[in-house]
Design an enzyme around this catalytic site. Structure first.
Site, PDB file in Angstrom:
ATOM      1  N   SER A 406       0.823  -1.210   0.000  1.00 32.67           N
ATOM      2  CA  SER A 406       0.000   0.000   0.000  1.00 32.67           C
ATOM      3  C   SER A 406       0.857   1.259   0.000  1.00 32.67           C
ATOM      4  O   SER A 406       0.444   2.299  -0.496  1.00 32.67           O
ATOM      5  CB  SER A 406      -0.864   0.058   1.254  1.00 32.67           C
ATOM      6  N   HIS A 427      -1.209  -2.473  -7.132  1.00 34.40           N
ATOM      7  CA  HIS A 427      -1.920  -2.123  -5.900  1.00 34.40           C
ATOM      8  C   HIS A 427      -3.422  -2.249  -6.104  1.00 34.40           C
ATOM      9  O   HIS A 427      -4.041  -1.422  -6.776  1.00 34.40           O
ATOM     10  CB  HIS A 427      -1.526  -0.692  -5.485  1.00 34.40           C
ATOM     11  N   GLU A 439      -3.846   0.288  -9.199  1.00 33.08           N
ATOM     12  CA  GLU A 439      -2.728   1.200  -9.460  1.00 33.08           C
ATOM     13  C   GLU A 439      -1.553   0.353  -9.941  1.00 33.08           C
ATOM     14  O   GLU A 439      -1.123  -0.570  -9.241  1.00 33.08           O
ATOM     15  CB  GLU A 439      -2.340   1.963  -8.185  1.00 33.08           C
ATOM     16  N   ASN A 477      -3.487   6.589  -1.836  1.00 40.01           N
ATOM     17  CA  ASN A 477      -3.272   6.624  -0.389  1.00 40.01           C
ATOM     18  C   ASN A 477      -2.507   7.869   0.043  1.00 40.01           C
ATOM     19  O   ASN A 477      -2.661   8.358   1.152  1.00 40.01           O
ATOM     20  CB  ASN A 477      -2.548   5.359   0.079  1.00 40.01           C
TER      21      ASN A 477
HETATM   22  P1  NAI Z   1      -3.544  -9.807   5.966  1.00 42.59           P
HETATM   23  O1  NAI Z   1      -2.888  -9.725   7.289  1.00 42.59           O
HETATM   24  O2  NAI Z   1      -5.017 -10.000   5.891  1.00 42.59           O
HETATM   25  O3  NAI Z   1      -2.888 -11.003   5.124  1.00 42.59           O
HETATM   26  C1  NAI Z   1      -1.518 -11.243   5.019  1.00 42.59           C
HETATM   27  C2  NAI Z   1      -1.339 -12.730   4.779  1.00 42.59           C
HETATM   28  O4  NAI Z   1       0.001 -12.960   4.369  1.00 42.59           O
HETATM   29  C3  NAI Z   1      -1.591 -13.587   6.000  1.00 42.59           C
HETATM   30  O5  NAI Z   1      -2.560 -14.563   5.691  1.00 42.59           O
HETATM   31  C4  NAI Z   1      -0.230 -14.222   6.295  1.00 42.59           C
HETATM   32  O6  NAI Z   1      -0.348 -15.544   6.780  1.00 42.59           O
HETATM   33  C5  NAI Z   1       0.418 -14.189   4.924  1.00 42.59           C
HETATM   34  N1  NAI Z   1       1.884 -14.169   4.969  1.00 42.59           N
HETATM   35  C6  NAI Z   1       2.695 -13.451   5.770  1.00 42.59           C
HETATM   36  N2  NAI Z   1       3.989 -13.698   5.458  1.00 42.59           N
HETATM   37  C7  NAI Z   1       3.996 -14.589   4.448  1.00 42.59           C
HETATM   38  C8  NAI Z   1       5.000 -15.224   3.696  1.00 42.59           C
HETATM   39  N3  NAI Z   1       6.273 -15.001   3.950  1.00 42.59           N
HETATM   40  N4  NAI Z   1       4.625 -16.081   2.727  1.00 42.59           N
HETATM   41  C9  NAI Z   1       3.333 -16.321   2.471  1.00 42.59           C
HETATM   42  N5  NAI Z   1       2.335 -15.738   3.156  1.00 42.59           N
HETATM   43  C10 NAI Z   1       2.652 -14.878   4.118  1.00 42.59           C
HETATM   44  O7  NAI Z   1      -3.097  -8.509   5.167  1.00 42.59           O
HETATM   45  P2  NAI Z   1      -3.814  -7.800   3.952  1.00 42.59           P
HETATM   46  O8  NAI Z   1      -4.765  -6.787   4.467  1.00 42.59           O
HETATM   47  O9  NAI Z   1      -4.289  -8.828   2.992  1.00 42.59           O
HETATM   48  O10 NAI Z   1      -2.605  -6.987   3.307  1.00 42.59           O
HETATM   49  C11 NAI Z   1      -1.616  -7.619   2.522  1.00 42.59           C
HETATM   50  C12 NAI Z   1      -0.862  -6.576   1.738  1.00 42.59           C
HETATM   51  O11 NAI Z   1      -1.776  -5.863   0.913  1.00 42.59           O
HETATM   52  C13 NAI Z   1      -0.171  -5.520   2.578  1.00 42.59           C
HETATM   53  O12 NAI Z   1       1.012  -5.133   1.951  1.00 42.59           O
HETATM   54  C14 NAI Z   1      -1.167  -4.371   2.577  1.00 42.59           C
HETATM   55  O13 NAI Z   1      -0.547  -3.122   2.793  1.00 42.59           O
HETATM   56  C15 NAI Z   1      -1.699  -4.469   1.163  1.00 42.59           C
HETATM   57  N6  NAI Z   1      -2.999  -3.891   0.954  1.00 42.59           N
HETATM   58  C16 NAI Z   1      -4.010  -4.007   1.882  1.00 42.59           C
HETATM   59  C17 NAI Z   1      -5.243  -3.452   1.651  1.00 42.59           C
HETATM   60  C18 NAI Z   1      -6.364  -3.640   2.614  1.00 42.59           C
HETATM   61  O14 NAI Z   1      -7.363  -2.907   2.507  1.00 42.59           O
HETATM   62  N7  NAI Z   1      -6.280  -4.570   3.562  1.00 42.59           N
HETATM   63  C19 NAI Z   1      -5.523  -2.691   0.408  1.00 42.59           C
HETATM   64  C20 NAI Z   1      -4.435  -2.683  -0.538  1.00 42.59           C
HETATM   65  C21 NAI Z   1      -3.223  -3.239  -0.237  1.00 42.59           C
END
Ligand code: NAI
Ligand code: 3HC
Length: 698
Positions: A406, A427, A439, A477
């Site tokens: 993000s 993104h 994005e 953002n």
């Molecule tokens: P989340 O915490 O829901 O999911 C992250 C997942 O990644 C978890 O299931 C975890 O087990 C897994 N994980 C962690 N390390 C890992 C690895 N080394 N190998 C494989 N899996 C791994 O987080 P979320 O919200 O899905 O965010 C993920 C990314 O997307 C972040 O960079 C966030 O900034 C970005 N993002 C989030 C948005 C949102 O609204 N939640 C919107 C746009 C981007």
């Protein structure tokens, strides 16, 4: 160029065939061609009927939107429809593909209508801030009744042929070549002595409760004015003679055409298409895109995987352990069940997508053959770097390596690999299988065909893809952080979060910033504030009252308490009575005497903060053009479409007025309200953001 309307005679029938690619819009030349064709057919001996058909992928997609805003050119569309209907010959329209707006109005001017089984009909003018201006609001209710006409025209939805037949908009559905089936139908009508049937001569629709219909339509429209006008036009069809009703419709249409709202919506229509057309990508072939890998199956990873599966791609998803993998799979299955329930996929497709098309694994080796990988793990640079180093080790040469970060620096992530040219930011927005924005973040070393692949992926997933440069938060953002801060400052100075949310939803936003914060989780902002505190400029104003709530474990909707209170599972929320107390305590501590804000001032400050930061984003080349920022806000941040986006809004307000307000606010807080240099330059040169859009399109 071939004639936009060709004329040919088949027995007793003249065929007027429209050929104006890509979608047979009713340009002046097409209107003229149809009018001339009708004249010619009527002058010929022994002709009994005229058949109107379209060449290519549509019957007619409507008026030519590029002509809006230019001086009107004869023949005008309402007169053409009336002229067609008044013909002594039997007029038949044979439709295929889409028949929209003025296209349907032409068809309603005909005496009989036949269509292909997969044809779709609609009056989508509302999506341009307009109403049908060539008899659509007068003729449709005479066939469908007033309630149905209001529903169809205020929603702008496309109607399938079957429904159109049931509603009386079509007389027949028949599969085959549109000209062939049209000719056969016209011959039948002639043979059976079918009468000329003018809708304008039919009795008007029964009246409905017009004021209730107007209120309902206006409420749903969230600040857009054309829905209410549509109800009044349909009312005119019931209460006036046909001719008076036509004049009333025209007057309402003209008023809307000159409104800022239709300018905003037409801006949105053209730019949602133009935004992904990058001149530097002309002739660049994207890399292969059959299968994709997704790293992390949390909120975003599961959503991205769902989007790819729905676009018929093979997906390999990697999680950290068996338990996380099972959780990821169940999130994806849940998303797909939603698609199944809404009829977007069949049970058979659901079964295939959840079995053969999807692999969930814990071992990176499963990624050896994928064409593109999207990383969606925790937002932590060290974790991202570790993941990219692993991807570098296992992925095939030429695979595109993308991050869904993000805020983080994509150049730094790329440097963790031996192939930074293959690295890009993609993104997505949450929920990723629903939100339209993507994005495409282009890093310093990203290869041009990798950029093309990012845009190709967006197209396959049905997204609006916008090019962004690398900076903290990219386009959306980064701008969000600033207008959100403007809202926070207003709270410190005396506006309540609830007044702010209401003022902004009344303005047209889908949600206010504090309701959004509750939805996203207050812990995210809390962590960011803590992370940024050590480097904060001493003049930066950052309220911390909400941290007290977080310290007690209240993070918004997910914990049932935030700015609002949430009952278990319920969407409805009430203001949290603790919030005013926490705000008052902080105001006392900071020695602020709260003052009143009008809703208008709230909107103005919020919008000025947005525009000012957006101008900086354009100036720095993070966004290609002001219109690109507009599309980001429209498709990722709930910005009201009828305002076209913040930059269009600013143009319509007048940039000198926007700059004057920013300079006035700067007298209170010079650090926050530093006017964007680009804004000052444009004002000094008497230019607008749209001038920059036009210059970039050349
Ligand atoms: P989340 O915490 O829901 O999911 C992250 C997942 O990644 C978890 O299931 C975890 O087990 C897994 N994980 C962690 N390390 C890992 C690895 N080394 N190998 C494989 N899996 C791994 O987080 P979320 O919200 O899905 O965010 C993920 C990314 O997307 C972040 O960079 C966030 O900034 C970005 N993002 C989030 C948005 C949102 O609204 N939640 C919107 C746009 C981007
Ligand atoms: N006028 C001018 N250009 C149009 C147009 C129109 N009515 N409709 C589509 N186009 C252009 C698009 O801008 C695009 O141009 P580009 O290739 O240079 O970007 C090209 O045609 C192809 O359009 P799409 O990429 O959208 O093609 P799709 O196949 O995805 O969709 C469509 C086709 C469903 C027809 C879609 O373009 C559409 O919804 N068009 C608008 C239809 C509409 O709003 N009609 C009502 C017009 S207002 C009216 O009729 C007023 C009357 O009541 C007086």
């Amino acid at each position: 160029m071939s004639d936009p309307v060709s004329y040919s005679v088949h027995g007793a029938i003249a065929v007027l065939c429209i050929n104006n690619p890509p979608v047979n819009a009713l340009s002046q030349a097409v209107r003229q061609g149809l009018s001339d064709g009708m004249d010619r057919a009527e002058q010929e001996d022994d002709l009994k009927a005229v058949l109107i058909v379209g060449e290519g992928r549509a019957f007619i997609a409507g008026a030519d939107i590029t002509e809006f805003g230019k001086p009107p050119m004869e023949p005008n569309l309402p007169d053409l429809c009336t002229r067609i209907e008044a013909s002594p010959l039997l007029v038949v329209a044979s439709m295929h593909g889409v028949t929209l707006g003025g296209g349907l109005e032409v068809a309603l001017g005909a005496h009989y209508r036949i269509a292909q089984p997969n044809a779709r009909l609609g009056l989508p003018e509302v999506n341009l801030g307009l109403l049908p201006g060539a008899g659509g609001t007068q003729r449709m209710p005479r066939l469908t009744g007033a309630d149905k006409a209001i529903e169809i025209i205020t929603s702008g939805r496309q109607i399938k042929a079957e429904e159109a037949l049931d509603l009386g908009l079509l007389d027949k559905i028949e599969e085959g070549d549109p000209q062939e089936v049209g000719l056969a139908y016209a011959m039948d009508l002639i043979a059976t002595g079918a009468p000329r049937r003018a809708i304008s001569e039919m009795p008007p629709a029964e009246p409905v409760d017009w004021d209730a219909a107007h209120e309902g339509a206006t409420k749903k429209a969230r600040g857009q004015i054309s829905q209410g006008a549509i109800v009044r036009a349909v009312q005119a069809a019931s209460e006036m003679t046909f001719e008076e009703g036509m004049r009333h419709e025209r007057a309402l249409f003209t008023e809307l055409l000159h409104s800022d709202q239709s300018k905003g919506m037409i801006h949105a229509f053209f730019n949602e298409r133009a935004v992904s057309n990058l001149p530097e990508l002309k002739g660049v072939t994207p890399r292969a895109l059959q299968s994709i890998g997704v790293i992390g199956g949390g909120t975003m990873g599961a959503g991205i995987a769902t989007a790819a599966l729905l676009a018929q791609m093979q997906v390999v998803l990697i999680e950290t352990g068996e338990e996380q993998a099972a959780a990821a799979k169940s999130r994806i299955v849940g998303n797909l069940q939603g698609a199944l329930k809404r009829g977007k996929i069949s049970q058979m497709q659901f079964d295939a997508l959840t079995t053969t098309a999807l692999t969930v694994a814990v071992n990176y080796d499963s990624l050896r053959d994928v064409d593109l990988v999207i990383e969606a793990v925790f937002e932590d640079m060290s974790v991202k770097k570790e993941v990219f180093a692993k991807l570098d080790a296992v992925c095939k040469q030429g695979a595109v390596l993308a991050s869904n970060t993000s805020y983080l620096d994509v150049d730094e992530i790329a440097a963790a690999t031996s192939r930074p040219a293959d690295v890009i930011g993609l993104h997505f927005f949450s929920p990723a299988h629903v939100m339209k924005l993507l994005e495409v973040v282009v890093a310093d070393k990203t290869a041009i065909d990798v950029v093309a692949t990012g845009f190709e992926l967006g197209k396959r997933l049905g997204k609006i893809s916008v090019r962004a440069g690398v900076c903290d938060g990219f386009i959306g953002n980064r701008i969000l952080a600033v207008y959100r801060a403007a809202a926070d400052h207003m709270v410190l100075d005396g506006a309540s979060p609830y007044q702010i949310d209401k003022a902004l939803t009344d303005f047209g936003f889908a949600m206010g910033p504090f309701a959004v914060a509750d939805l996203a989780g207050l812990d995210i902002g809390w962590m960011t504030r803590k992370r940024k505190a050590p480097d904060r400029h001493p003049d930066e104003r950052v309220p911390t009252y909400i941290d007290r709530l977080c310290e007690d474990g209240h993070f918004g909707r997910k914990t049932g308490e935030g700015y609002y209170l949430y009952e278990a599972g319920a969407r409805a929320s009430a203001p949290n009575p603790k919030i005013p107390e926490l705000i008052a305590a902080e105001q006392a501590e900071l020695k602020i005497t709260p003052r009143d804000f009008s809703d208008e001032e709230i909107v103005r400050r919020y919008m000025c903060a947005m525009v000012n930061e957006a101008a900086k984003v354009v100036d720095e080349g993070i966004a290609r053009r002001p219109a690109d920022v507009d599309m980001v806000l429209l498709f990722g941040y709930g910005f009201p479409r009828h305002l076209g986006g913040p930059m269009k809004w600013a143009d319509l307000q007048g940039l000198p007025n926007v700059l004057a307000d920013i300079e006035r606010y700067a007298k209170e807080d010079a650090w926050f309200w530093q006017p964007a240099p680009l804004l000052k330059t444009l004002v000094a040169e008497g230019r607008s953001f749209d001038d920059l859009n036009r210059a970039a399109a050349k």
